[in-house]
Design a protein around this motif. Structure first.
Motif, PDB file in Angstrom:
ATOM      1  N   PRO A  54     -20.766  18.971 -50.008  1.00  0.00           N
ATOM      2  CA  PRO A  54     -22.040  18.781 -49.127  1.00  0.00           C
ATOM      3  C   PRO A  54     -21.454  17.790 -47.918  1.00  0.00           C
ATOM      4  CG  PRO A  54     -22.449  18.689 -51.301  1.00  0.00           C
ATOM      5  CD  PRO A  54     -21.087  18.562 -51.329  1.00  0.00           C
ATOM      6  N   LEU A  55     -22.181  17.835 -46.690  1.00  0.00           N
ATOM      7  CA  LEU A  55     -21.919  17.070 -45.548  1.00  0.00           C
ATOM      8  C   LEU A  55     -23.131  16.266 -45.348  1.00  0.00           C
ATOM      9  CD1 LEU A  55     -20.079  19.537 -43.114  1.00  0.00           C
ATOM     10  CD2 LEU A  55     -19.058  17.545 -44.459  1.00  0.00           C
ATOM     11  N   ALA A  56     -23.985  16.366 -46.123  1.00  0.00           N
ATOM     12  CA  ALA A  56     -25.337  15.438 -46.432  1.00  0.00           C
ATOM     13  C   ALA A  56     -25.525  15.183 -47.755  1.00  0.00           C
ATOM     14  CB  ALA A  56     -26.558  16.003 -45.451  1.00  0.00           C
ATOM     15  N   ALA A  57     -26.286  13.819 -48.025  1.00  0.00           N
ATOM     16  CA  ALA A  57     -26.497  13.582 -49.248  1.00  0.00           C
ATOM     17  C   ALA A  57     -27.738  14.260 -49.784  1.00  0.00           C
ATOM     18  CB  ALA A  57     -26.799  12.090 -49.292  1.00  0.00           C
ATOM     19  N   GLY A  58     -27.723  14.604 -50.901  1.00  0.00           N
ATOM     20  CA  GLY A  58     -29.056  15.195 -51.540  1.00  0.00           C
ATOM     21  C   GLY A  58     -28.895  16.449 -51.833  1.00  0.00           C
ATOM     22  N   GLY A  59     -27.899  17.139 -51.314  1.00  0.00           N
ATOM     23  CA  GLY A  59     -27.712  18.756 -51.644  1.00  0.00           C
ATOM     24  C   GLY A  59     -28.660  19.651 -50.684  1.00  0.00           C
ATOM     25  N   PRO A  60     -28.750  20.755 -50.835  1.00  0.00           N
ATOM     26  CA  PRO A  60     -29.774  21.652 -50.065  1.00  0.00           C
ATOM     27  C   PRO A  60     -31.153  21.084 -49.883  1.00  0.00           C
ATOM     28  CG  PRO A  60     -28.529  22.846 -51.947  1.00  0.00           C
ATOM     29  CD  PRO A  60     -28.479  21.565 -52.304  1.00  0.00           C
ATOM     30  N   VAL A  61     -31.629  21.279 -48.596  1.00  0.00           N
ATOM     31  CA  VAL A  61     -32.778  20.829 -48.410  1.00  0.00           C
ATOM     32  C   VAL A  61     -33.673  22.295 -47.984  1.00  0.00           C
ATOM     33  CG1 VAL A  61     -32.227  18.632 -47.714  1.00  0.00           C
ATOM     34  CG2 VAL A  61     -32.382  20.284 -45.770  1.00  0.00           C
ATOM     35  N   ALA A  62     -34.997  22.144 -47.849  1.00  0.00           N
ATOM     36  CA  ALA A  62     -35.638  23.292 -47.409  1.00  0.00           C
ATOM     37  C   ALA A  62     -35.250  23.366 -45.875  1.00  0.00           C
ATOM     38  CB  ALA A  62     -37.291  22.927 -47.292  1.00  0.00           C
ATOM     39  N   THR A  63     -34.947  24.910 -45.469  1.00  0.00           N
ATOM     40  CA  THR A  63     -34.504  25.244 -44.221  1.00  0.00           C
ATOM     41  C   THR A  63     -35.508  24.521 -43.019  1.00  0.00           C
ATOM     42  OG1 THR A  63     -33.701  27.253 -45.197  1.00  0.00           O
ATOM     43  CG2 THR A  63     -33.692  27.002 -42.750  1.00  0.00           C
ATOM     44  N   ALA A  64     -36.714  24.471 -43.254  1.00  0.00           N
ATOM     45  CA  ALA A  64     -37.669  23.974 -42.282  1.00  0.00           C
ATOM     46  C   ALA A  64     -37.588  22.755 -42.046  1.00  0.00           C
ATOM     47  CB  ALA A  64     -39.135  24.375 -42.590  1.00  0.00           C
ATOM     48  N   SER A 102     -40.480  28.030 -45.211  1.00  0.00           N
ATOM     49  CA  SER A 102     -39.203  28.901 -45.127  1.00  0.00           C
ATOM     50  C   SER A 102     -38.883  29.415 -46.469  1.00  0.00           C
ATOM     51  CB  SER A 102     -38.182  27.479 -44.909  1.00  0.00           C
ATOM     52  OG  SER A 102     -38.382  26.537 -46.015  1.00  0.00           O
ATOM     53  N   HIS A 103     -39.235  28.721 -47.740  1.00  0.00           N
ATOM     54  CA  HIS A 103     -38.822  29.299 -48.712  1.00  0.00           C
ATOM     55  C   HIS A 103     -37.499  29.759 -49.042  1.00  0.00           C
ATOM     56  CE1 HIS A 103     -43.120  29.930 -50.240  1.00  0.00           C
ATOM     57  NE2 HIS A 103     -43.276  29.904 -49.070  1.00  0.00           N
ATOM     58  N   ALA A 104     -36.675  28.711 -48.518  1.00  0.00           N
ATOM     59  CA  ALA A 104     -35.259  28.787 -48.722  1.00  0.00           C
ATOM     60  C   ALA A 104     -34.748  27.569 -48.353  1.00  0.00           C
ATOM     61  CB  ALA A 104     -34.904  29.737 -47.649  1.00  0.00           C
ATOM     62  N   TYR A 105     -33.163  27.361 -48.521  1.00  0.00           N
ATOM     63  CA  TYR A 105     -32.768  26.208 -48.417  1.00  0.00           C
ATOM     64  C   TYR A 105     -31.630  26.130 -47.727  1.00  0.00           C
ATOM     65  CZ  TYR A 105     -34.912  24.337 -52.775  1.00  0.00           C
ATOM     66  OH  TYR A 105     -35.615  23.889 -53.820  1.00  0.00           O
ATOM     67  N   ALA A 106     -31.091  25.048 -46.959  1.00  0.00           N
ATOM     68  CA  ALA A 106     -30.274  24.989 -46.092  1.00  0.00           C
ATOM     69  C   ALA A 106     -29.013  24.120 -46.340  1.00  0.00           C
ATOM     70  CB  ALA A 106     -30.774  24.847 -44.744  1.00  0.00           C
ATOM     71  N   HIS A 157     -32.949  28.651 -37.223  1.00  0.00           N
ATOM     72  CA  HIS A 157     -32.224  27.694 -37.832  1.00  0.00           C
ATOM     73  C   HIS A 157     -30.784  27.760 -37.218  1.00  0.00           C
ATOM     74  CE1 HIS A 157     -30.453  24.821 -40.725  1.00  0.00           C
ATOM     75  NE2 HIS A 157     -29.600  25.631 -41.160  1.00  0.00           N
ATOM     76  N   GLY A 158     -30.391  29.117 -36.945  1.00  0.00           N
ATOM     77  CA  GLY A 158     -29.041  29.391 -36.333  1.00  0.00           C
ATOM     78  C   GLY A 158     -28.548  28.666 -35.058  1.00  0.00           C
ATOM     79  N   PRO A 159     -29.269  28.770 -33.988  1.00  0.00           N
ATOM     80  CA  PRO A 159     -29.138  27.888 -32.841  1.00  0.00           C
ATOM     81  C   PRO A 159     -28.780  26.288 -33.042  1.00  0.00           C
ATOM     82  CG  PRO A 159     -30.611  29.657 -32.231  1.00  0.00           C
ATOM     83  CD  PRO A 159     -30.690  29.517 -33.842  1.00  0.00           C
ATOM     84  N   ARG A 160     -29.796  26.015 -33.946  1.00  0.00           N
ATOM     85  CA  ARG A 160     -29.848  24.515 -34.512  1.00  0.00           C
ATOM     86  C   ARG A 160     -28.346  24.125 -34.863  1.00  0.00           C
ATOM     87  NH1 ARG A 160     -34.187  22.559 -37.655  1.00  0.00           N
ATOM     88  NH2 ARG A 160     -33.570  20.348 -36.829  1.00  0.00           N
ATOM     89  N   VAL A 161     -27.958  25.089 -35.766  1.00  0.00           N
ATOM     90  CA  VAL A 161     -26.737  24.771 -36.571  1.00  0.00           C
ATOM     91  C   VAL A 161     -25.594  24.917 -35.446  1.00  0.00           C
ATOM     92  CG1 VAL A 161     -24.985  25.642 -38.379  1.00  0.00           C
ATOM     93  CG2 VAL A 161     -27.691  25.515 -38.840  1.00  0.00           C
ATOM     94  N   LEU A 162     -25.641  25.952 -34.685  1.00  0.00           N
ATOM     95  CA  LEU A 162     -24.461  26.051 -33.580  1.00  0.00           C
ATOM     96  C   LEU A 162     -24.402  24.641 -32.794  1.00  0.00           C
ATOM     97  CD1 LEU A 162     -24.797  29.594 -32.511  1.00  0.00           C
ATOM     98  CD2 LEU A 162     -23.049  28.629 -33.980  1.00  0.00           C
ATOM     99  N   ASN A 163     -25.508  24.168 -32.186  1.00  0.00           N
ATOM    100  CA  ASN A 163     -25.617  22.890 -31.760  1.00  0.00           C
ATOM    101  C   ASN A 163     -24.936  21.889 -32.493  1.00  0.00           C
ATOM    102  OD1 ASN A 163     -26.694  23.520 -29.104  1.00  0.00           O
ATOM    103  ND2 ASN A 163     -28.737  23.700 -29.867  1.00  0.00           N
ATOM    104  N   CYS A 164     -25.189  21.638 -33.654  1.00  0.00           N
ATOM    105  CA  CYS A 164     -24.798  20.846 -34.636  1.00  0.00           C
ATOM    106  C   CYS A 164     -23.185  20.812 -34.774  1.00  0.00           C
ATOM    107  CB  CYS A 164     -25.366  20.916 -36.044  1.00  0.00           C
ATOM    108  SG  CYS A 164     -24.586  19.637 -37.308  1.00  0.00           S
ATOM    109  N   LEU A 165     -22.762  22.148 -34.879  1.00  0.00           N
ATOM    110  CA  LEU A 165     -21.278  22.339 -35.283  1.00  0.00           C
ATOM    111  C   LEU A 165     -20.400  21.718 -33.978  1.00  0.00           C
ATOM    112  CD1 LEU A 165     -21.362  25.818 -36.803  1.00  0.00           C
ATOM    113  CD2 LEU A 165     -20.956  23.481 -37.848  1.00  0.00           C
ATOM    114  N   THR A 166     -21.248  22.290 -32.981  1.00  0.00           N
ATOM    115  CA  THR A 166     -20.222  21.868 -31.309  1.00  0.00           C
ATOM    116  C   THR A 166     -20.401  20.528 -31.119  1.00  0.00           C
ATOM    117  OG1 THR A 166     -22.196  22.413 -30.338  1.00  0.00           O
ATOM    118  CG2 THR A 166     -20.639  23.987 -30.656  1.00  0.00           C
ATOM    119  N   ARG A 167     -21.564  19.690 -31.176  1.00  0.00           N
ATOM    120  CA  ARG A 167     -21.917  18.367 -30.770  1.00  0.00           C
ATOM    121  C   ARG A 167     -21.117  17.357 -31.926  1.00  0.00           C
ATOM    122  NH1 ARG A 167     -27.558  19.547 -28.069  1.00  0.00           N
ATOM    123  NH2 ARG A 167     -26.819  20.978 -26.639  1.00  0.00           N
TER     124      ARG A 167
END
Length: 263
Positions: free
Chosen positions: A224-234, A249-253, A56-66
């Motif tokens: 939140p920067l997306a509607a619906g709040g936390p979503v499953a990380t996967a 994933s058993h986690a939220y992002a 998830h980390g690299p995907r977020v970094l790409n999102c932050l930059t682009r």
């Protein structure tokens, strides 16, 4: 901060090294691997969860930059990584990796040495004032937006510390900044999460997975920067969400900005 390793550092399980082993890394020792076996026996999906969170980390970094044009990022509680340099987009001009673990800090200094603009800082999130005043972070330009990663960090903090960390960050970050959080949750496998919590507690390690509403409460002062709040990380930013049966994933992002209070 004193860089000496604590007594018995390699004789007991360590969160960063256990996570490294679960992710297929080699920066771990027998106590970490033995403990990891107990964890996986209680939650067979755990290695998949760790790998999803790492990816998830690299995907977020790409999102932050682009998408948000952010070129300076702080990774709080970065943990061990196989190759941080490869994960960082060229658009990121300054990347500060922060962790309180002396072994993680030593590893980061070695792995990150060749990349210009990438630095490591050993600091504890329980003293955010000192952390944010430290040289590598003090040199970040607060006149421009900053990205902050809190990936798989808050579950290792009690409620008071987690609320304090988020409140201090929200006050410190400039407009246009973005916070990325991943957080282990009890929503998907409550019994297994309870078993993991007991195992960590027996090893002297605090672990606090939270429900979706509890995570939302932690972030109640953020927007939140997306509607619906936390979503499953996967399922984050996927056009077709993964079926729960295939989501380990058993986690939220969530991405959030230091904006108005969530209603």
């Amino acid at each position: 901060m004193n860089s000496a390793l604590p007594e018995g550092y390699f004789k007991r399980p360590n969160v960063a090294r256990v996570q490294d082993h679960l992710d297929g890394g080699t920066d771990n020792y027998a106590p970490d691997r033995d403990f990891a076996r107990d964890l996986v026996a209680a939650a067979p999906w755990l290695p998949g969860s760790v790998r999803i969170n790492r990816a998830h980390g690299p995907r977020v970094l790409n999102c932050l930059t682009r998408e948000y044009s952010i070129d300076q990022v702080i990774d709080l509680g970065c943990g061990l990584s196989h190759d941080n340099n490869r994960d960082v987009p060229d658009e990121v001009r300054r990347m500060v990796y922060v962790d309180s673990d002396p072994g993680v800090d030593a590893h980061a200094r070695m792995v990150l040495a060749e990349r210009h603009g990438t630095v490591s800082l050993r600091a504890d999130l329980e003293d955010m004032t000192v952390l944010l005043a430290a040289g590598p972070i003090a040199r970040i330009d607060r006149g421009r937006p900053i990205g902050v990663l809190l990936h798989d960090v808050l579950p290792w903090l009690g409620d008071d510390t987690a609320h304090t960390v988020l409140a201090v960050l929200r006050s410190w970050l400039p407009a246009g900044s973005v916070l990325s959080v991943t957080h282990a949750t009890t929503d998907m496998a409550p019994e297994a999460m309870a078993a993991l919590t007991r195992l960590y507690e027996a090893a002297g390690i605090g672990f606090l997975p939270r429900s979706g509403p509890q995570i939302r409460d932690l972030l109640r002062s953020w927007t939140p920067l997306a509607a619906g709040g936390p979503v499953a990380t996967a399922s984050w930013r996927r056009s077709t969400p993964l079926h729960p049966r295939f989501d380990h994933s058993h986690a939220y992002a969530i991405l959030a900005s230091p904006g108005d209070r969530i209603s």
